[in-house]
Design a protein around this motif. Structure first.
Motif, PDB file in Angstrom:
ATOM      1  N   PHE A 198      44.347  57.189  98.828  1.00 50.93           N
ATOM      2  CA  PHE A 198      44.475  57.080 100.262  1.00 50.93           C
ATOM      3  C   PHE A 198      45.922  57.814 100.627  1.00 50.93           C
ATOM      4  O   PHE A 198      46.840  57.512  99.973  1.00 50.93           O
ATOM      5  CB  PHE A 198      44.372  55.618 100.903  1.00 50.93           C
ATOM      6  CG  PHE A 198      43.219  55.026 100.701  1.00 50.93           C
ATOM      7  CD1 PHE A 198      42.290  55.180 101.806  1.00 50.93           C
ATOM      8  CD2 PHE A 198      42.981  54.137  99.458  1.00 50.93           C
ATOM      9  CE1 PHE A 198      40.897  54.517 101.433  1.00 50.93           C
ATOM     10  CE2 PHE A 198      41.829  53.404  99.474  1.00 50.93           C
ATOM     11  CZ  PHE A 198      40.694  53.661 100.409  1.00 50.93           C
TER      12      PHE A 198
ATOM     13  N   THR B   7      42.661  49.478 110.416  1.00 51.34           N
ATOM     14  CA  THR B   7      43.026  50.299 109.322  1.00 51.34           C
ATOM     15  C   THR B   7      41.755  50.396 108.089  1.00 51.34           C
ATOM     16  O   THR B   7      41.545  51.351 107.357  1.00 51.34           O
ATOM     17  CB  THR B   7      44.384  49.522 108.695  1.00 51.34           C
ATOM     18  OG1 THR B   7      45.246  49.746 109.581  1.00 51.34           O
ATOM     19  CG2 THR B   7      44.775  50.552 107.369  1.00 51.34           C
TER      20      THR B   7
ATOM     21  N   ARG C 203      40.541  54.074  94.622  1.00 53.54           N
ATOM     22  CA  ARG C 203      40.414  55.258  95.510  1.00 53.54           C
ATOM     23  C   ARG C 203      41.709  55.728  95.887  1.00 53.54           C
ATOM     24  O   ARG C 203      42.663  54.700  96.377  1.00 53.54           O
ATOM     25  CB  ARG C 203      39.490  54.588  96.467  1.00 53.54           C
ATOM     26  CG  ARG C 203      38.095  54.517  95.833  1.00 53.54           C
ATOM     27  CD  ARG C 203      37.019  54.330  96.921  1.00 53.54           C
ATOM     28  NE  ARG C 203      35.816  53.979  96.577  1.00 53.54           N
ATOM     29  CZ  ARG C 203      34.812  53.957  96.998  1.00 53.54           C
ATOM     30  NH1 ARG C 203      34.790  54.236  98.477  1.00 53.54           N
ATOM     31  NH2 ARG C 203      33.567  53.843  96.555  1.00 53.54           N
TER      32      ARG C 203
ATOM     33  N   GLN D  82      35.521  54.542 107.036  1.00 56.40           N
ATOM     34  CA  GLN D  82      34.882  55.539 107.625  1.00 56.40           C
ATOM     35  C   GLN D  82      35.226  56.978 106.973  1.00 56.40           C
ATOM     36  O   GLN D  82      34.234  57.641 106.650  1.00 56.40           O
ATOM     37  CB  GLN D  82      35.277  55.830 109.160  1.00 56.40           C
ATOM     38  CG  GLN D  82      34.658  56.705 109.876  1.00 56.40           C
ATOM     39  CD  GLN D  82      32.854  56.543 109.745  1.00 56.40           C
ATOM     40  OE1 GLN D  82      32.615  55.261 109.958  1.00 56.40           O
ATOM     41  NE2 GLN D  82      32.181  57.260 109.993  1.00 56.40           N
ATOM     42  N   GLU D  83      36.472  57.110 106.421  1.00 59.76           N
ATOM     43  CA  GLU D  83      36.632  58.244 105.617  1.00 59.76           C
ATOM     44  C   GLU D  83      35.874  58.420 103.978  1.00 59.76           C
ATOM     45  O   GLU D  83      35.403  59.520 104.050  1.00 59.76           O
ATOM     46  CB  GLU D  83      38.098  58.314 105.293  1.00 59.76           C
ATOM     47  CG  GLU D  83      39.125  58.543 106.336  1.00 59.76           C
ATOM     48  CD  GLU D  83      40.403  58.527 106.135  1.00 59.76           C
ATOM     49  OE1 GLU D  83      40.739  58.474 104.932  1.00 59.76           O
ATOM     50  OE2 GLU D  83      41.302  58.470 106.957  1.00 59.76           O
ATOM     51  N   GLN D  84      35.729  56.928 103.777  1.00 58.45           N
ATOM     52  CA  GLN D  84      34.942  57.171 102.414  1.00 58.45           C
ATOM     53  C   GLN D  84      33.465  57.406 102.709  1.00 58.45           C
ATOM     54  O   GLN D  84      32.905  57.950 101.700  1.00 58.45           O
ATOM     55  CB  GLN D  84      35.117  55.531 101.845  1.00 58.45           C
ATOM     56  CG  GLN D  84      36.465  55.417 101.438  1.00 58.45           C
ATOM     57  CD  GLN D  84      37.095  56.557 100.252  1.00 58.45           C
ATOM     58  OE1 GLN D  84      36.514  56.876  99.403  1.00 58.45           O
ATOM     59  NE2 GLN D  84      38.179  56.903 100.508  1.00 58.45           N
ATOM     60  N   ARG D  85      32.865  56.820 103.813  1.00 53.62           N
ATOM     61  CA  ARG D  85      31.591  57.156 104.212  1.00 53.62           C
ATOM     62  C   ARG D  85      31.216  58.703 104.354  1.00 53.62           C
ATOM     63  O   ARG D  85      30.089  58.955 103.889  1.00 53.62           O
ATOM     64  CB  ARG D  85      31.111  56.087 105.291  1.00 53.62           C
ATOM     65  CG  ARG D  85      31.033  54.743 105.197  1.00 53.62           C
ATOM     66  CD  ARG D  85      30.383  54.274 106.416  1.00 53.62           C
ATOM     67  NE  ARG D  85      30.521  52.753 106.165  1.00 53.62           N
ATOM     68  CZ  ARG D  85      31.190  52.069 107.115  1.00 53.62           C
ATOM     69  NH1 ARG D  85      31.957  52.398 107.872  1.00 53.62           N
ATOM     70  NH2 ARG D  85      31.343  50.669 106.799  1.00 53.62           N
ATOM     71  N   ALA D  86      32.121  59.420 104.839  1.00 51.45           N
ATOM     72  CA  ALA D  86      32.204  60.689 105.078  1.00 51.45           C
ATOM     73  C   ALA D  86      31.936  61.541 103.712  1.00 51.45           C
ATOM     74  O   ALA D  86      31.374  62.341 103.831  1.00 51.45           O
ATOM     75  CB  ALA D  86      33.227  61.132 105.926  1.00 51.45           C
ATOM     76  N   LEU D  87      32.568  60.810 102.657  1.00 50.35           N
ATOM     77  CA  LEU D  87      32.518  61.623 101.398  1.00 50.35           C
ATOM     78  C   LEU D  87      31.004  61.450 100.790  1.00 50.35           C
ATOM     79  O   LEU D  87      30.764  62.132  99.740  1.00 50.35           O
ATOM     80  CB  LEU D  87      33.280  60.585 100.451  1.00 50.35           C
ATOM     81  CG  LEU D  87      34.812  61.162 100.740  1.00 50.35           C
ATOM     82  CD1 LEU D  87      35.747  60.352  99.803  1.00 50.35           C
ATOM     83  CD2 LEU D  87      35.210  62.709 100.752  1.00 50.35           C
TER      84      LEU D  87
ATOM     85  N   ALA E 117      38.937  52.404 109.439  1.00 49.45           N
ATOM     86  CA  ALA E 117      39.339  54.132 109.337  1.00 49.45           C
ATOM     87  C   ALA E 117      39.038  54.167 108.012  1.00 49.45           C
ATOM     88  O   ALA E 117      38.645  55.669 107.705  1.00 49.45           O
ATOM     89  CB  ALA E 117      40.699  54.178 109.821  1.00 49.45           C
ATOM     90  N   ALA E 118      39.704  53.561 106.965  1.00 56.41           N
ATOM     91  CA  ALA E 118      39.681  53.991 105.533  1.00 56.41           C
ATOM     92  C   ALA E 118      38.244  53.947 105.045  1.00 56.41           C
ATOM     93  O   ALA E 118      37.698  54.878 104.242  1.00 56.41           O
ATOM     94  CB  ALA E 118      40.491  52.857 104.694  1.00 56.41           C
TER      95      ALA E 118
END
Length: 103
Positions: A16, A91, A14, A97-102, A94-95
């Motif tokens: 980042f 960290t 993935r 959370q960004e992946q869940r939004a996808l 946050a990472a």
């Protein structure tokens, strides 16, 4: 003031984007490589399933190794360790959370 660089890194396949001072880039890239290797090692063990759980286990393993090194050298500062673990958890959160939004 040092220049802040944007780095694109890959952890467990993935991508980042991370920001860091230019002079800290080699250390950050080394940390990314260490984390990626640890996560692949945990996944290969087959006992932990799910990226989030693998990331948490990797963070715990790395923190444990750090504590072991610090305790062995007599340079143990639990406050510093707790702050670093807290920062690592933020960290990771946050990472993730960004992946869940996808999805």
């Amino acid at each position: 003031m040092s220049e802040i660089k944007q780095l694109d890194v890959s952890i467990m396949g993935r991508e980042f984007r991370l920001a860091c001072p230019a002079e800290e880039e080699p250390a950050l890239l080394q940390a990314v490589q260490m984390l990626d290797e640890k996560m692949h090692e945990i996944r290969a063990g087959g006992k932990v399933v799910g990226l989030e759980k693998i990331a948490i286990m990797a963070a715990l393993n790395i923190a444990h190794e750090l504590l072991h090194v610090r305790v062995g050298s007599g340079d143990f500062d639990i406050g510093t360790i707790q702050r670093k673990i807290h920062s690592m958890n933020e960290t990771i959160d946050a990472a993730l959370q960004e992946q869940r939004a996808l999805f």
